[in-house]
Scaffold this motif. Structure first.
Motif, PDB file in Angstrom:
ATOM      1  N   ASP A  10      -7.481  10.825   9.423  1.00 39.25           N
ATOM      2  CA  ASP A  10      -8.415  10.503  10.410  1.00 39.25           C
ATOM      3  C   ASP A  10      -8.110   9.178  11.123  1.00 39.25           C
ATOM      4  O   ASP A  10      -8.953   8.605  11.535  1.00 39.25           O
ATOM      5  N   TYR A  11      -6.984   8.699  10.913  1.00 39.17           N
ATOM      6  CA  TYR A  11      -6.723   7.153  11.391  1.00 39.17           C
ATOM      7  C   TYR A  11      -7.477   6.435  11.183  1.00 39.17           C
ATOM      8  O   TYR A  11      -7.981   5.507  11.892  1.00 39.17           O
ATOM      9  N   PHE A  12      -8.048   6.492   9.616  1.00 37.51           N
ATOM     10  CA  PHE A  12      -9.128   5.454   9.521  1.00 37.51           C
ATOM     11  C   PHE A  12      -8.612   3.906   9.810  1.00 37.51           C
ATOM     12  O   PHE A  12      -7.714   3.502   9.082  1.00 37.51           O
ATOM     13  N   PRO A  13      -9.367   3.366  10.526  1.00 38.64           N
ATOM     14  CA  PRO A  13      -9.216   2.060  10.969  1.00 38.64           C
ATOM     15  C   PRO A  13      -9.221   0.731   9.957  1.00 38.64           C
ATOM     16  O   PRO A  13      -8.763  -0.180  10.086  1.00 38.64           O
ATOM     17  N   ASP A  14      -9.926   1.047   9.042  1.00 39.38           N
ATOM     18  CA  ASP A  14     -10.122   0.000   7.897  1.00 39.38           C
ATOM     19  C   ASP A  14      -9.416  -0.013   6.665  1.00 39.38           C
ATOM     20  O   ASP A  14      -9.756  -0.205   5.617  1.00 39.38           O
ATOM     21  N   LEU A  15      -8.022   0.584   6.779  1.00 37.38           N
ATOM     22  CA  LEU A  15      -7.001   0.935   5.825  1.00 37.38           C
ATOM     23  C   LEU A  15      -7.093  -0.292   4.761  1.00 37.38           C
ATOM     24  O   LEU A  15      -7.083   0.075   3.604  1.00 37.38           O
ATOM     25  N   PHE A  16      -6.875  -1.422   5.245  1.00 35.17           N
ATOM     26  CA  PHE A  16      -6.519  -2.535   4.319  1.00 35.17           C
ATOM     27  C   PHE A  16      -7.750  -3.313   3.893  1.00 35.17           C
ATOM     28  O   PHE A  16      -7.757  -4.053   3.033  1.00 35.17           O
ATOM     29  N   ALA A  52       0.745  -1.180   0.016  1.00 38.38           N
ATOM     30  CA  ALA A  52       0.039   0.125   0.073  1.00 38.38           C
ATOM     31  C   ALA A  52       0.879   1.250   0.005  1.00 38.38           C
ATOM     32  O   ALA A  52       1.922   1.280   0.622  1.00 38.38           O
ATOM     33  N   LYS A  53       0.592   2.169  -0.415  1.00 39.21           N
ATOM     34  CA  LYS A  53       0.823   3.632  -0.598  1.00 39.21           C
ATOM     35  C   LYS A  53       1.353   4.028   0.883  1.00 39.21           C
ATOM     36  O   LYS A  53       2.301   4.699   1.114  1.00 39.21           O
ATOM     37  N   GLU A  54       0.363   3.664   1.741  1.00 45.24           N
ATOM     38  CA  GLU A  54       0.370   4.311   3.057  1.00 45.24           C
ATOM     39  C   GLU A  54       1.563   3.597   3.784  1.00 45.24           C
ATOM     40  O   GLU A  54       2.391   4.448   4.716  1.00 45.24           O
ATOM     41  N   GLU A  55       1.966   2.508   3.580  1.00 48.75           N
ATOM     42  CA  GLU A  55       2.997   1.834   4.260  1.00 48.75           C
ATOM     43  C   GLU A  55       4.462   2.339   3.645  1.00 48.75           C
ATOM     44  O   GLU A  55       5.389   2.695   4.323  1.00 48.75           O
ATOM     45  N   LYS A  56       4.361   2.538   2.264  1.00 53.32           N
ATOM     46  CA  LYS A  56       5.596   3.074   1.918  1.00 53.32           C
ATOM     47  C   LYS A  56       5.758   4.638   2.239  1.00 53.32           C
ATOM     48  O   LYS A  56       7.021   4.794   2.811  1.00 53.32           O
ATOM     49  N   ALA A  57       4.686   5.526   2.500  1.00 54.42           N
ATOM     50  CA  ALA A  57       4.749   6.678   2.962  1.00 54.42           C
ATOM     51  C   ALA A  57       5.482   6.829   4.473  1.00 54.42           C
ATOM     52  O   ALA A  57       6.367   7.520   4.679  1.00 54.42           O
ATOM     53  N   LEU A  58       4.859   5.957   5.000  1.00 47.57           N
ATOM     54  CA  LEU A  58       5.381   5.775   6.621  1.00 47.57           C
ATOM     55  C   LEU A  58       6.669   5.280   6.758  1.00 47.57           C
ATOM     56  O   LEU A  58       7.702   5.677   7.444  1.00 47.57           O
ATOM     57  N   ASN A  69       0.827  -1.815  11.876  1.00 47.81           N
ATOM     58  CA  ASN A  69       0.438  -1.326  10.501  1.00 47.81           C
ATOM     59  C   ASN A  69       0.492   0.461  10.674  1.00 47.81           C
ATOM     60  O   ASN A  69       0.426   0.879  11.670  1.00 47.81           O
ATOM     61  N   PRO A  70       0.259   1.094   9.727  1.00 41.61           N
ATOM     62  CA  PRO A  70       0.306   2.373   9.367  1.00 41.61           C
ATOM     63  C   PRO A  70      -0.497   3.059  10.448  1.00 41.61           C
ATOM     64  O   PRO A  70      -0.094   4.127  11.234  1.00 41.61           O
ATOM     65  N   GLU A  71      -1.730   2.784  10.797  1.00 38.27           N
ATOM     66  CA  GLU A  71      -2.553   3.560  11.545  1.00 38.27           C
ATOM     67  C   GLU A  71      -2.221   3.258  13.084  1.00 38.27           C
ATOM     68  O   GLU A  71      -2.525   4.069  13.877  1.00 38.27           O
ATOM     69  N   GLU A  92     -11.592 -17.473  13.432  1.00 39.26           N
ATOM     70  CA  GLU A  92     -11.974 -16.639  12.367  1.00 39.26           C
ATOM     71  C   GLU A  92     -11.400 -16.871  11.056  1.00 39.26           C
ATOM     72  O   GLU A  92     -10.391 -17.637  11.195  1.00 39.26           O
ATOM     73  N   LYS A  93     -12.159 -16.812  10.089  1.00 34.67           N
ATOM     74  CA  LYS A  93     -11.465 -17.186   8.630  1.00 34.67           C
ATOM     75  C   LYS A  93     -10.955 -15.779   8.104  1.00 34.67           C
ATOM     76  O   LYS A  93     -11.626 -15.113   7.678  1.00 34.67           O
ATOM     77  N   LEU A  94      -9.596 -15.861   7.971  1.00 32.20           N
ATOM     78  CA  LEU A  94      -8.929 -14.508   7.445  1.00 32.20           C
ATOM     79  C   LEU A  94      -7.948 -14.829   6.451  1.00 32.20           C
ATOM     80  O   LEU A  94      -7.562 -16.068   6.353  1.00 32.20           O
ATOM     81  N   SER A  95      -7.512 -13.944   5.595  1.00 32.53           N
ATOM     82  CA  SER A  95      -6.501 -13.930   4.776  1.00 32.53           C
ATOM     83  C   SER A  95      -4.994 -14.187   5.548  1.00 32.53           C
ATOM     84  O   SER A  95      -4.992 -13.788   6.776  1.00 32.53           O
ATOM     85  N   THR A  96      -4.032 -14.690   5.013  1.00 27.39           N
ATOM     86  CA  THR A  96      -2.719 -14.696   5.741  1.00 27.39           C
ATOM     87  C   THR A  96      -2.324 -13.250   6.386  1.00 27.39           C
ATOM     88  O   THR A  96      -2.166 -13.202   7.368  1.00 27.39           O
ATOM     89  N   ASP A  97      -2.486 -12.281   5.298  1.00 27.04           N
ATOM     90  CA  ASP A  97      -2.233 -10.819   5.757  1.00 27.04           C
ATOM     91  C   ASP A  97      -2.914 -10.417   7.069  1.00 27.04           C
ATOM     92  O   ASP A  97      -2.313  -9.782   7.979  1.00 27.04           O
ATOM     93  N   GLN A  98      -4.206 -10.735   7.049  1.00 28.19           N
ATOM     94  CA  GLN A  98      -5.059 -10.284   8.288  1.00 28.19           C
ATOM     95  C   GLN A  98      -4.678 -11.207   9.325  1.00 28.19           C
ATOM     96  O   GLN A  98      -4.653 -10.579  10.487  1.00 28.19           O
ATOM     97  N   TYR A  99      -4.500 -12.448   9.145  1.00 31.53           N
ATOM     98  CA  TYR A  99      -3.905 -13.352  10.638  1.00 31.53           C
ATOM     99  C   TYR A  99      -2.774 -12.755  11.156  1.00 31.53           C
ATOM    100  O   TYR A  99      -2.431 -12.381  12.493  1.00 31.53           O
ATOM    101  N   ILE A 100      -1.680 -12.309  10.089  1.00 35.18           N
ATOM    102  CA  ILE A 100      -0.495 -11.582  10.652  1.00 35.18           C
ATOM    103  C   ILE A 100      -0.639 -10.369  11.612  1.00 35.18           C
ATOM    104  O   ILE A 100      -0.162  -9.998  12.480  1.00 35.18           O
ATOM    105  N   LYS A 101      -1.624  -9.420  10.851  1.00 34.78           N
ATOM    106  CA  LYS A 101      -1.690  -8.292  11.452  1.00 34.78           C
ATOM    107  C   LYS A 101      -2.665  -8.353  12.948  1.00 34.78           C
ATOM    108  O   LYS A 101      -2.388  -7.767  13.756  1.00 34.78           O
ATOM    109  N   LYS A 102      -3.538  -9.159  12.848  1.00 34.42           N
ATOM    110  CA  LYS A 102      -4.233  -9.627  14.159  1.00 34.42           C
ATOM    111  C   LYS A 102      -3.443 -10.026  14.929  1.00 34.42           C
ATOM    112  O   LYS A 102      -3.488  -9.626  16.455  1.00 34.42           O
TER     113      LYS A 102
END
Length: 202
Positions: free
Chosen positions: A137-143, A64-70, A93-95, A185-195
């Motif tokens: 606004d620190y939007f929590p649903d970035l991804f 994501a652009k946000e990750e690169k910017a941070l 994650n960025p937020e 929960e049934k999540l993607s790999t990326d979502q599992y890692i972040k949680k």
């Protein structure tokens, strides 16, 4: 120098992925390479940062652009180099990071690999009030907007997430402690890692 690269993923390693574009394989260091494991051979777009110093030249890549910017902002903080900035993004994650900086939450920041009290204080001094444009606004649903790009989650997603967590230095004991709750929960790999990282960083 390179804003982004579009190409197919040729391989995934512990620290980087290789993306082929017009016959050239680009070695791109990413925060969590294992999230790309199920995308080998698939065409992707990855935002890149070309890091050049006298003794090193490397490409860093982000979904994501946000990750690169941070990542770019973190490099401007005294005491944080590319490895440190990458570790922060791999563990959060960025937020999360931005919210901690804005609220001057040093206790949260020092949980990131390589970040001590001095560096956490420097992050706050250098970046507070300058990061709003990255995550408005620190939007929590970035991804969540891109979640539909993942295949239907299965046990394989959790197994890949476990590998990524181990690569980040977490022990089997730490992972087993949080696994039961996450596997409900049934999540993607990326979502599992972040949680998982959110729980491990508490």
């Amino acid at each position: 120098m390179f804003e982004y690269i579009k190409g197919s993923i040729e391989s995934v390693g512990p620290e980087y992925i290789v993306v082929e574009n017009q016959g050239i394989g680009y070695q791109i260091i990413t925060p969590n390479p294992f999230v790309f494991s199920r995308q080998i051979g698939q065409y992707i777009k990855i935002y890149t940062y070309h890091y050049v110093r006298e003794d090193i030249m490397a490409l860093y890549g982000f979904q994501a652009k946000e990750e690169k910017a941070l990542f770019t902002k973190l490099l401007n903080v005294s005491g944080i180099g590319p490895k440190g900035a990458l570790a922060i993004l791999a563990s959060g994650n960025p937020e999360q990071v931005i919210a901690a900086i804005e609220s001057e939450d040093e206790a949260f920041l020092i949980k990131f690999p390589g970040v001590g009290k001095k560096t956490a204080r420097q992050m706050i001094l250098d970046l507070k009030g300058k990061l709003q444009a990255i995550v408005p606004d620190y939007f929590p649903d970035l991804f969540t907007a891109g979640e539909d790009r993942f295949q239907q989650p299965s046990l394989a997603e959790w197994e890949e997430a476990e590998l990524a967590l181990k690569a980040l230095g977490y022990s089997d004991k730490e992972i087993r402690k949080i696994a039961p709750e996450l596997q409900k929960e049934k999540l993607s790999t990326d979502q599992y890692i972040k949680k998982a990282l959110q729980k491990l960083l508490r």
